[in-house]
Design a protein around this motif. Structure first.
Motif, mmCIF file in Angstrom:
data_model
loop_
_atom_site.group_PDB
_atom_site.id
_atom_site.type_symbol
_atom_site.label_atom_id
_atom_site.label_comp_id
_atom_site.label_asym_id
_atom_site.label_seq_id
_atom_site.Cartn_x
_atom_site.Cartn_y
_atom_site.Cartn_z
ATOM 1 N N LEU A 133 19.712 -1.467 -6.149
ATOM 2 C CA LEU A 133 18.508 -2.442 -6.341
ATOM 3 C C LEU A 133 17.730 -2.021 -7.300
ATOM 4 O O LEU A 133 17.216 -1.061 -7.517
ATOM 5 C CB LEU A 133 17.722 -2.590 -4.823
ATOM 6 N N GLY A 134 17.490 -2.831 -8.195
ATOM 7 C CA GLY A 134 16.663 -2.623 -9.376
ATOM 8 C C GLY A 134 17.573 -2.278 -10.600
ATOM 9 O O GLY A 134 18.741 -2.296 -10.620
ATOM 10 N N GLN A 135 16.685 -1.907 -11.595
ATOM 11 C CA GLN A 135 17.613 -1.386 -12.846
ATOM 12 C C GLN A 135 17.326 -0.005 -13.439
ATOM 13 O O GLN A 135 16.209 0.359 -13.547
ATOM 14 C CB GLN A 135 17.245 -2.390 -14.187
ATOM 15 N N HIS A 136 18.497 0.728 -13.391
ATOM 16 C CA HIS A 136 18.247 2.222 -13.683
ATOM 17 C C HIS A 136 17.778 2.231 -15.259
ATOM 18 O O HIS A 136 17.022 3.375 -15.363
ATOM 19 C CB HIS A 136 19.556 2.897 -13.318
ATOM 20 N N SER A 137 18.013 1.418 -16.106
ATOM 21 C CA SER A 137 17.555 1.604 -17.368
ATOM 22 C C SER A 137 16.112 1.624 -17.688
ATOM 23 O O SER A 137 15.507 2.121 -18.754
ATOM 24 C CB SER A 137 18.051 0.563 -18.367
ATOM 25 N N ASP A 196 15.361 10.906 -18.520
ATOM 26 C CA ASP A 196 16.148 12.044 -17.922
ATOM 27 C C ASP A 196 16.338 11.453 -16.513
ATOM 28 O O ASP A 196 16.988 12.428 -15.708
ATOM 29 C CB ASP A 196 14.967 13.327 -18.171
ATOM 30 N N GLN A 197 16.133 10.594 -15.980
ATOM 31 C CA GLN A 197 16.239 9.914 -14.623
ATOM 32 C C GLN A 197 17.411 8.900 -14.652
ATOM 33 O O GLN A 197 17.327 8.481 -13.510
ATOM 34 C CB GLN A 197 15.114 9.660 -14.107
ATOM 35 N N GLN A 198 17.960 8.672 -15.788
ATOM 36 C CA GLN A 198 18.953 7.485 -15.656
ATOM 37 C C GLN A 198 20.296 8.166 -15.447
ATOM 38 O O GLN A 198 20.483 8.991 -15.814
ATOM 39 C CB GLN A 198 18.937 7.004 -17.017
ATOM 40 N N ILE A 199 20.966 7.280 -14.643
ATOM 41 C CA ILE A 199 22.276 7.760 -14.232
ATOM 42 C C ILE A 199 23.230 7.691 -15.139
ATOM 43 O O ILE A 199 23.405 6.707 -16.078
ATOM 44 C CB ILE A 199 22.762 6.618 -13.032
ATOM 45 N N GLN A 200 23.977 8.661 -15.121
ATOM 46 C CA GLN A 200 24.776 9.105 -16.383
ATOM 47 C C GLN A 200 26.361 8.888 -15.950
ATOM 48 O O GLN A 200 26.851 9.558 -14.434
ATOM 49 C CB GLN A 200 24.665 10.455 -17.050
ATOM 50 N N ILE A 201 27.337 8.580 -16.442
ATOM 51 C CA ILE A 201 28.725 8.805 -16.177
ATOM 52 C C ILE A 201 29.109 10.504 -15.818
ATOM 53 O O ILE A 201 28.741 11.140 -16.838
ATOM 54 C CB ILE A 201 29.678 8.349 -17.277
ATOM 55 N N GLY A 202 29.779 10.607 -14.852
ATOM 56 C CA GLY A 202 29.910 11.769 -14.335
ATOM 57 C C GLY A 202 29.173 12.656 -13.345
ATOM 58 O O GLY A 202 29.163 13.644 -12.681
ATOM 59 N N THR A 208 19.073 2.956 3.443
ATOM 60 C CA THR A 208 19.843 2.386 2.424
ATOM 61 C C THR A 208 19.613 3.363 1.079
ATOM 62 O O THR A 208 19.714 2.507 0.240
ATOM 63 C CB THR A 208 19.687 0.922 2.183
ATOM 64 N N ARG A 209 19.465 4.598 1.289
ATOM 65 C CA ARG A 209 19.212 5.533 0.119
ATOM 66 C C ARG A 209 20.303 6.195 -0.326
ATOM 67 O O ARG A 209 21.192 6.719 0.446
ATOM 68 C CB ARG A 209 18.013 6.489 0.461
ATOM 69 N N PHE A 210 20.462 6.662 -1.718
ATOM 70 C CA PHE A 210 21.514 7.288 -2.255
ATOM 71 C C PHE A 210 20.678 8.238 -3.202
ATOM 72 O O PHE A 210 19.798 8.001 -3.779
ATOM 73 C CB PHE A 210 22.635 6.606 -2.828
ATOM 74 N N HIS A 211 21.391 9.409 -3.408
ATOM 75 C CA HIS A 211 20.934 10.514 -4.253
ATOM 76 C C HIS A 211 21.773 10.642 -5.568
ATOM 77 O O HIS A 211 23.038 10.681 -5.219
ATOM 78 C CB HIS A 211 20.505 11.679 -3.568
ATOM 79 N N VAL A 212 21.336 10.877 -6.594
ATOM 80 C CA VAL A 212 22.171 11.407 -7.921
ATOM 81 C C VAL A 212 22.078 12.822 -8.341
ATOM 82 O O VAL A 212 20.868 13.351 -8.460
ATOM 83 C CB VAL A 212 21.696 10.470 -8.936
#
Length: 273
Positions: free
Chosen positions: A121-125, A130-136, A185-189
């Protein structure tokens, strides 16, 4: 014819050797007396400087640990021994979609099968860089820290394989059937560059060691030194699994030239998954 006058030896001024020796002795006595009175203030000044340096070192280390612990994955903090504090750090978090926007569009996170994609939900961009989701990076859902729902064991984690921005952010992951849904409905990265962080006291130093590529960690001490001159340190974690809140107690003792400094600090841990 006049001759220039000559000064006889009796008319010449100066000091005798005895007088010079007496002056040297008197000055030495005065210097010794002054040194006695000056020693205490100088020693006090040097001691104060040492205490200030030790306090600054200990305070910096404690603040760094506190900042890291507050960002730890819920229910991941543990103390394998009193000189070791371990936890899984997080980069950011979000909420996953629980229902598909259009039937069959695979935008929700499906807990009934091994899912490979879901919408956030929402846009990570829009988050700071430093808080944006990255591949890996690794997605963790509803970590309870117990068998069957432990990020250390890989029960509820999946690696991020792609991130696509649109009206919502679509996150692609390695196929995974997560065991438990999050009530909120939370997830952590979990960041790819730091999967487990360990603070360990050994050999008079406090080390901060990062484990990558695995969640298996046994208090390694290969990381950089965060603080030196450590006489002792104690980590105590109060809070068992399934509790909403926990408390980390940190006691750090530093010593330099028999000048001791002790800092005690408590860090609140949010264990709501």
């Amino acid at each position: 014819m006049r001759h220039p006058s000559r000064t006889t030896p009796l008319q010449q001024g100066g000091f005798t050797l005895v007088e010079l020796v007496m002056v040297i002795v008197i000055m030495g006595v005065i210097g010794a007396v002054v040194a006695v009175f000056m020693r205490s203030p100088i020693d006090a000044y040097l001691d104060s400087n040492r205490r200030a340096a030790l306090t600054d070192t200990a305070d910096t280390a404690v603040r760094r640990m506190s900042r890291d612990v507050r960002k730890a994955l819920p229910n991941s903090v543990r103390t394998p021994n009193p000189q070791c504090l371990e936890f899984i750090p997080t980069r950011t978090g979000g909420r996953y979609r629980t229902a598909e926007t259009v039937a069959g569009d695979n935008t929700s996170l499906n807990f009934a099968v091994a899912d490979t994609t879901f919408n956030m939900l929402g846009q990570h961009s829009l988050s700071p860089a430093d808080q944006q989701i990255q591949i890996g990076d690794t997605i963790a859902v509803y970590n309870l820290g117990i068998a069957g729902a432990s990020a250390y064991l890989g029960d509820n984690t999946a690696a991020v394989t792609g991130v696509t921005d649109g009206a919502e952010t679509t996150i692609s992951i390695a196929a995974k059937q997560f065991p438990l849904e999050s009530g909120s409905t939370r997830f952590h990265v979990i960041p790819v560059e730091e999967q487990v962080v360990a603070y360990v006291c050994t050999g008079g130093n406090l080390h901060r060691t990062v484990t990558t590529g695995s969640f298996n960690s046994t208090c390694p001490v290969s990381g950089p030194v965060l603080a030196a001159n450590v006489g002792s340190c104690t980590f105590v974690y109060s809070g068992s699994d399934l509790q909403r809140n926990g408390l980390v107690q940190i006691q750090l003792d530093l010593n330099s030239n028999n000048e001791p400094v002790r800092l005690y600090h408590e860090v609140h841990v949010n264990n709501s998954p």
